[in-house]
Design an enzyme around this catalytic site. Structure first.
Site, PDB file in Angstrom:
ATOM      1  N   CYS A  91       0.846  -1.204   0.000  1.00 20.55           N
ATOM      2  CA  CYS A  91       0.000   0.000   0.000  1.00 20.55           C
ATOM      3  C   CYS A  91       0.885   1.260   0.000  1.00 20.55           C
ATOM      4  CB  CYS A  91      -0.971  -0.034   1.176  1.00 20.55           C
ATOM      5  SG  CYS A  91      -2.345   1.131   1.005  1.00 20.55           S
ATOM      6  N   HIS A 182      -3.588  -5.089   0.809  1.00 13.93           N
ATOM      7  CA  HIS A 182      -2.959  -5.520   2.063  1.00 13.93           C
ATOM      8  C   HIS A 182      -2.974  -7.048   2.163  1.00 13.93           C
ATOM      9  CE1 HIS A 182      -2.451  -1.655   4.244  1.00 13.93           C
ATOM     10  NE2 HIS A 182      -3.381  -1.257   3.391  1.00 13.93           N
ATOM     11  N   GLU A 184      -1.457  -8.783   4.414  1.00 14.18           N
ATOM     12  CA  GLU A 184      -1.287  -9.215   5.800  1.00 14.18           C
ATOM     13  C   GLU A 184      -2.601  -9.490   6.511  1.00 14.18           C
ATOM     14  OE1 GLU A 184      -0.844  -4.623   6.060  1.00 14.18           O
ATOM     15  OE2 GLU A 184      -0.831  -6.219   4.565  1.00 14.18           O
TER      16      GLU A 184
END
Length: 526
Positions: A91, A182, A184
């Site tokens: 990002c 993202h 994660e």
């Protein structure tokens, strides 16, 4: 393998994560650890010195609430892009990498992407070899307004989305990768695998780091930090402080004294369990301080939750200092602070994360402290702490215990805290947890507890009118405490619990169930 050789091995096989202030930076470290690779998070303004110390095999640049195009926004050290090692930008990390390498990022306050999105894979890459194929569409999680408009020299797009023509980019020659989404977070289903591919396939790391190595590394760090000093550990009886105490004791033995502050805000029977385990099972020096009167006196008339937390944190530290003086002084205070505590209180590493609420062992510390902090669990999530507890050989009754806040029942009693209301809540909570255990649901639930509301309602019991308190029940599922969903009890179960509480706990005549997820709510009520 010795402690020093394990530490050397970890340092030689690691990933450096540069934090630009994202609320979910620690999830990146979590995914790297799940891939069996050691990682460290450092703020962007200390990244260069950390790089020299750690000599990592790869770098991950985190997201951020900042805008790359804003004056004074954070940057990565220029030396990183000349170091000859792989870089993975997420990002803001993608945007800052492109901006610094000659690309172009533009602000977009209207047409950003937020939430679930889908990317189309348009070119092959070693980053997702045997995971994604050209022509496939995959779900990801976006949260951005700014976006990359022009790529630096050497980069090409390898996946696109409706709102991001450069959703995933690669410079395969330099092993630089950037993504607008993202990976994660759990809302990107293959995100963990993508990070694992980066650390294994791109960075060439074996992935053999374990919790056993974390244990040995932390023991070495504690010994180095403490030296021959004395440590006092604030023992609450919960998983975090219990694991901290056992780990610190393994590192420095009798240099540790645990202080268990019985503030009168514990769950039913908890004080007795704590004293028995640490004195009799582990033989750890333990000072049991009965401070119920002191805490209840300080909470008298207090209704604001932040004021409660601040007072309780301050009182804890004052008692620790008093007890340290009684044993001849202590140089360090050990605490079971975890990452979700820290990120909800202040930015973990000095970035611009938003404060949600203070925690008694983070934001509640007084400015004057005569002891340095030892916080070996500060970078872990709750389930990782449980894994560490099992690695340390701790009994399941403690390792699997639901989280319990340091301020205890004080933040489960909105409004004024009194001994009478604590006793009522203790009984209701015990009934609720007993029924959960009897149903075989305890380990399927992340956290379950009762809340005593500052509300009274009319009821009828027998032929008489009652005007008593309302009890709210809460139960959630979670992986790491950062997000949570309500546990979907059967109506019959809740009805049975409500019947038992109203019948067995004098002072409660109505029971409700909290259906709020996190976000928008927090797990605790205060």
């Amino acid at each position: 393998m010795s402690v020093s050789s394990i530490a050397d091995k970890i340092v030689s096989e690691s990933i450096l994560i540069v934090d630009f202030g994202s609320q979910v930076t620690q999830l990146i470290a979590r995914r790297v650890r799940e891939a069996g690779v050691y990682s460290e998070i450092v703020p962007f303004n200390r990244a260069e010195e950390a790089f020299k110390r750690l000599q990592p095999k790869g770098i991950i640049l985190s997201g951020s609430p900042a805008s790359v195009v804003a004056e004074g926004s954070p940057r990565a050290p220029e030396s990183f892009f000349k170091a000859g090692i792989p870089i993975f930008g997420i990002c803001y990390g993608q945007q800052v990498m492109c901006q610094q390498l000659g690309g172009k990022v533009t602000a977009n306050d209207v047409d950003g992407e937020f939430g679930r999105a889908f990317i189309d894979v348009i070119a092959p890459s070693p980053l997702f070899e045997n995971l994604w194929q050209v022509g496939e569409k995959h779900q990801v999680w976006m949260s951005h307004a700014d976006r990359v408009e022009a790529l630096p020299e050497g980069f090409k797009p390898i996946a696109v989305s409706d709102g991001a023509p450069f959703a995933l980019i690669a410079d395969e020659k330099r092993h630089f990768y950037g993504m607008q989404f993202h990976p994660e977070v759990v809302h990107t289903p293959d995100g963990g695998k993508l990070i694992a591919h980066f650390v294994h396939e791109i960075c060439g790391l074996a992935g053999d780091w374990t919790m056993a190595e974390f244990r040995q590394t932390k023991i070495a760090e504690i010994r180095k930090q403490v030296g021959k000093g004395r440590v006092i550990c604030g023992l609450s009886g919960g998983v975090d402080s219990s694991v901290t105490a056992v780990l610190v004791h393994e590192a420095i033995g009798d240099q540790l004294t645990c202080v268990f502050v019985d503030h009168g805000l514990m769950r039913q029977g908890e004080a007795e369990q704590v004293v028995s385990l640490f004195r009799e099972h582990y033989g750890i020096k333990l000072v049991h301080v009965n401070a119920e009167d002191r805490f209840l006196a300080g909470l008298k008339g207090v209704t604001d939750p932040e004021t409660k937390r601040k007072f309780i944190g301050k009182a804890f530290i004052e008692i620790f200092e008093e007890e340290a003086n009684k044993i001849g002084g202590a140089d360090f205070l050990a605490q079971g602070t975890l990452y979700p505590d820290v990120i909800e209180s202040v930015s973990f590493l000095g970035g611009p994360s938003v404060t949600i609420k203070s925690h008694h062992n983070v934001g509640g510390l007084p400015e004057r402290m005569n002891m340095q902090l030892v916080e070996p669990l500060r970078e872990l999530f709750k389930d990782e702490v449980r894994d560490l507890g099992r690695e340390l050989g701790m009994p399941d009754v403690f390792v699997d215990r639901h989280p319990f806040p340091g301020p205890g029942l004080a933040i489960r009693i909105p409004g004024e805290v009194t001994k009478e209301r604590c006793d009522i809540l203790r009984k209701a909570d015990a009934v609720y947890l007993e029924e959960i255990r009897n149903a075989g649901l305890y380990n399927a639930i992340w956290q379950a507890f009762a809340v005593l509301l500052p509300v009274r309602t009319v009821g009828v019991m027998g032929d008489g009118r009652t005007y008593d308190s309302v009890c709210a029940l809460r139960a959630v599922t979670s992986t790491d405490g950062m997000t949570a969903e309500i546990y979907p009890f059967q109506p019959e179960f809740l009805a049975n619990v409500a019947t038992r509480i109203v019948n067995e706990v004098r002072g409660i005549n109505r029971v409700t169930y909290d259906f709020t997820s996190k976000p928008p709510g927090t797990i605790e009520w205060e």
